[in-house]
Design a protein around this motif. Sequence first.
Motif, PDB file in Angstrom:
ATOM      1  N   HIS A   1      -2.390   9.677  22.749  1.00 37.13           N
ATOM      2  CA  HIS A   1      -2.123   8.539  21.867  1.00 37.13           C
ATOM      3  C   HIS A   1      -1.026   8.840  20.844  1.00 37.13           C
ATOM      4  O   HIS A   1      -0.261   7.952  20.458  1.00 37.13           O
ATOM      5  CB  HIS A   1      -3.425   8.177  21.146  1.00 37.13           C
ATOM      6  N   ARG A   2      -0.913  10.103  20.413  1.00 37.80           N
ATOM      7  CA  ARG A   2      -0.016  10.431  19.309  1.00 37.80           C
ATOM      8  C   ARG A   2       1.455  10.124  19.578  1.00 37.80           C
ATOM      9  O   ARG A   2       2.158   9.677  18.655  1.00 37.80           O
ATOM     10  CB  ARG A   2      -0.225  11.896  18.892  1.00 37.80           C
ATOM     11  N   PRO A   3       1.998  10.339  20.796  1.00 41.59           N
ATOM     12  CA  PRO A   3       3.411   9.961  21.003  1.00 41.59           C
ATOM     13  C   PRO A   3       3.673   8.473  20.781  1.00 41.59           C
ATOM     14  O   PRO A   3       4.755   8.096  20.330  1.00 41.59           O
ATOM     15  CB  PRO A   3       3.670  10.364  22.462  1.00 41.59           C
ATOM     16  N   TYR A   4       2.692   7.635  21.097  1.00 42.73           N
ATOM     17  CA  TYR A   4       2.844   6.201  20.845  1.00 42.73           C
ATOM     18  C   TYR A   4       2.910   5.925  19.345  1.00 42.73           C
ATOM     19  O   TYR A   4       3.655   5.055  18.893  1.00 42.73           O
ATOM     20  CB  TYR A   4       1.680   5.429  21.477  1.00 42.73           C
TER      21      TYR A   4
ATOM     22  N   LEU B   1      -6.204   2.216  19.747  1.00 46.46           N
ATOM     23  CA  LEU B   1      -5.384   1.071  20.101  1.00 46.46           C
ATOM     24  C   LEU B   1      -3.907   1.428  19.965  1.00 46.46           C
ATOM     25  O   LEU B   1      -3.530   2.333  19.218  1.00 46.46           O
ATOM     26  CB  LEU B   1      -5.696  -0.107  19.187  1.00 46.46           C
ATOM     27  N   HIS B   2      -3.068   0.695  20.673  1.00 43.47           N
ATOM     28  CA  HIS B   2      -1.633   0.920  20.540  1.00 43.47           C
ATOM     29  C   HIS B   2      -1.243   0.729  19.071  1.00 43.47           C
ATOM     30  O   HIS B   2      -1.656  -0.242  18.421  1.00 43.47           O
ATOM     31  CB  HIS B   2      -0.844  -0.056  21.412  1.00 43.47           C
ATOM     32  N   PRO B   3      -0.477   1.652  18.492  1.00 44.22           N
ATOM     33  CA  PRO B   3      -0.156   1.582  17.057  1.00 44.22           C
ATOM     34  C   PRO B   3       0.603   0.338  16.632  1.00 44.22           C
ATOM     35  O   PRO B   3       0.703   0.080  15.430  1.00 44.22           O
ATOM     36  CB  PRO B   3       0.673   2.848  16.833  1.00 44.22           C
ATOM     37  N   SER B   4       1.151  -0.429  17.575  1.00 38.76           N
ATOM     38  CA  SER B   4       1.771  -1.696  17.178  1.00 38.76           C
ATOM     39  C   SER B   4       0.740  -2.631  16.540  1.00 38.76           C
ATOM     40  O   SER B   4       1.109  -3.525  15.762  1.00 38.76           O
ATOM     41  CB  SER B   4       2.404  -2.379  18.387  1.00 38.76           C
ATOM     42  N   VAL B   5      -0.541  -2.416  16.851  1.00 33.70           N
ATOM     43  CA  VAL B   5      -1.605  -3.208  16.238  1.00 33.70           C
ATOM     44  C   VAL B   5      -1.857  -2.737  14.805  1.00 33.70           C
ATOM     45  O   VAL B   5      -2.327  -3.502  13.962  1.00 33.70           O
ATOM     46  CB  VAL B   5      -2.904  -3.097  17.072  1.00 33.70           C
TER      47      VAL B   5
ATOM     48  N   GLU C   1       7.743   4.307   9.704  1.00 40.50           N
ATOM     49  CA  GLU C   1       7.007   3.896   8.497  1.00 40.50           C
ATOM     50  C   GLU C   1       6.180   5.041   7.910  1.00 40.50           C
ATOM     51  O   GLU C   1       5.682   4.934   6.787  1.00 40.50           O
ATOM     52  CB  GLU C   1       6.059   2.732   8.836  1.00 40.50           C
ATOM     53  N   CYS C   2       6.031   6.116   8.672  1.00 36.77           N
ATOM     54  CA  CYS C   2       5.077   7.168   8.319  1.00 36.77           C
ATOM     55  C   CYS C   2       5.617   8.080   7.225  1.00 36.77           C
ATOM     56  O   CYS C   2       6.828   8.324   7.126  1.00 36.77           O
ATOM     57  CB  CYS C   2       4.748   7.998   9.563  1.00 36.77           C
TER      58      CYS C   2
ATOM     59  N   GLN D   1       6.358   6.918  18.098  1.00 40.61           N
ATOM     60  CA  GLN D   1       7.384   5.961  18.495  1.00 40.61           C
ATOM     61  C   GLN D   1       7.253   4.629  17.752  1.00 40.61           C
ATOM     62  O   GLN D   1       8.248   4.054  17.309  1.00 40.61           O
ATOM     63  CB  GLN D   1       7.310   5.713  19.998  1.00 40.61           C
ATOM     64  N   SER D   2       6.015   4.154  17.568  1.00 43.56           N
ATOM     65  CA  SER D   2       5.808   2.818  17.005  1.00 43.56           C
ATOM     66  C   SER D   2       5.739   2.805  15.487  1.00 43.56           C
ATOM     67  O   SER D   2       6.273   1.917  14.835  1.00 43.56           O
ATOM     68  CB  SER D   2       4.507   2.216  17.569  1.00 43.56           C
TER      69      SER D   2
END
Length: 371
Positions: free
Chosen positions: A329-332, A305-309, A340-341, A335-336
């Motif tokens: 998926h990893r670039p999303y 899922l989009h990491p904003s979720v 926080e990471c 970016q998102s």
Amino acid sequence: MVQKWVIKRELARSARHLKFPFYAIAAPIQRYLHDRSKAQNSRFTPGLQPRGAQLALYLLHQKDALLASTFETCQHLAAKGFSTLIVSNTPLAEADRQALAPYCFAMIERPNFGYDFGGYRDGVLWLLDNPGPVTRLLLLNDSVWFPTLPGEDFLAQLLASDCDLYGAIMSQRKRHVSDRYVQSYAFGFSGKLVETALFKRYWQHLNLQSDREWTIRRCERKMTAVFRSAGHKIGARWDFPDVEKALRQLGDADLIAVLQLEAKLEQKRGEVIGPLVARHGQPGWRVEVEAYINSPKFRKFILLLHPSVWLPLNFPFLKKSKERRFAQHRPYFIQSVGPECNPVMLAEIARWDAMDPLVTSAVSQTADTAV
């Protein structure tokens, strides 16, 4: 139109299934031979950490020098009160043994027979052969970066749960309830279950193969069924109601990002998603989008899922798989969730696909169109 790589993947998967009857015959023999030679083919090294009752079995498969993220995970486990047994499915360099020693009470190096469940099995059986008090046993493998978020609560939820088998994620909603299973990259057992004869018998008689499909179907999926059928309580930190609630709470911009990533990863959905995104701002758009997301047509596989979720879910795992969809998926994620990471993990994630030209090209295209 279905992409060629998808067709090839499915044909290869079908071909592998033809081997299953032969695997079923060979597996008990191979398990017996592995167990007979285990002492000669494995290496045991004590660590410097005291062994407590709150245990983690951390499985590694890193052919080169250990990743910096491995030590971040070990430090996190220690900070949360876990005593760690390292099981490596490849030999460790002496420098890596010395570096890991402060973060574990023991290390086992073994041949990569049976993939992750082979490593889990050898580690669990070693623990049972060297008994001590157990309140909780976590099994975690390095196929994921963990924790990517500083405030992760999976370990706290695991420790607080009254479930005998408790994982990070429960499998797809479309399955019958009795067929749903705990995914195996992060899960734990209660001390009560660890003490049962069933627990020991399950691991002793587990049929292994060095085959991904076999491991998923005959180990990962069946593990939950074995303990569920014996009346043990099963649970997971994230399930589909959690995902659906998080999706409902997203703003329009994030919903569009979710849809656009879905269209990229599942191109057959593009014919539906493209016009749906284009109607943004029209009356009833939100209702239409939520109806689509709640339908079986929308894939709710949390790892893609989009990491904003992920932020409202506080979901702290990211797959390391080189499979194209995970690479896209990893670039999303960067970016998102990147701000926080964990910075050590973020730097590693940013470099992860750089050495694979095909993946790098796909990732570059994804990054250019990321929302």
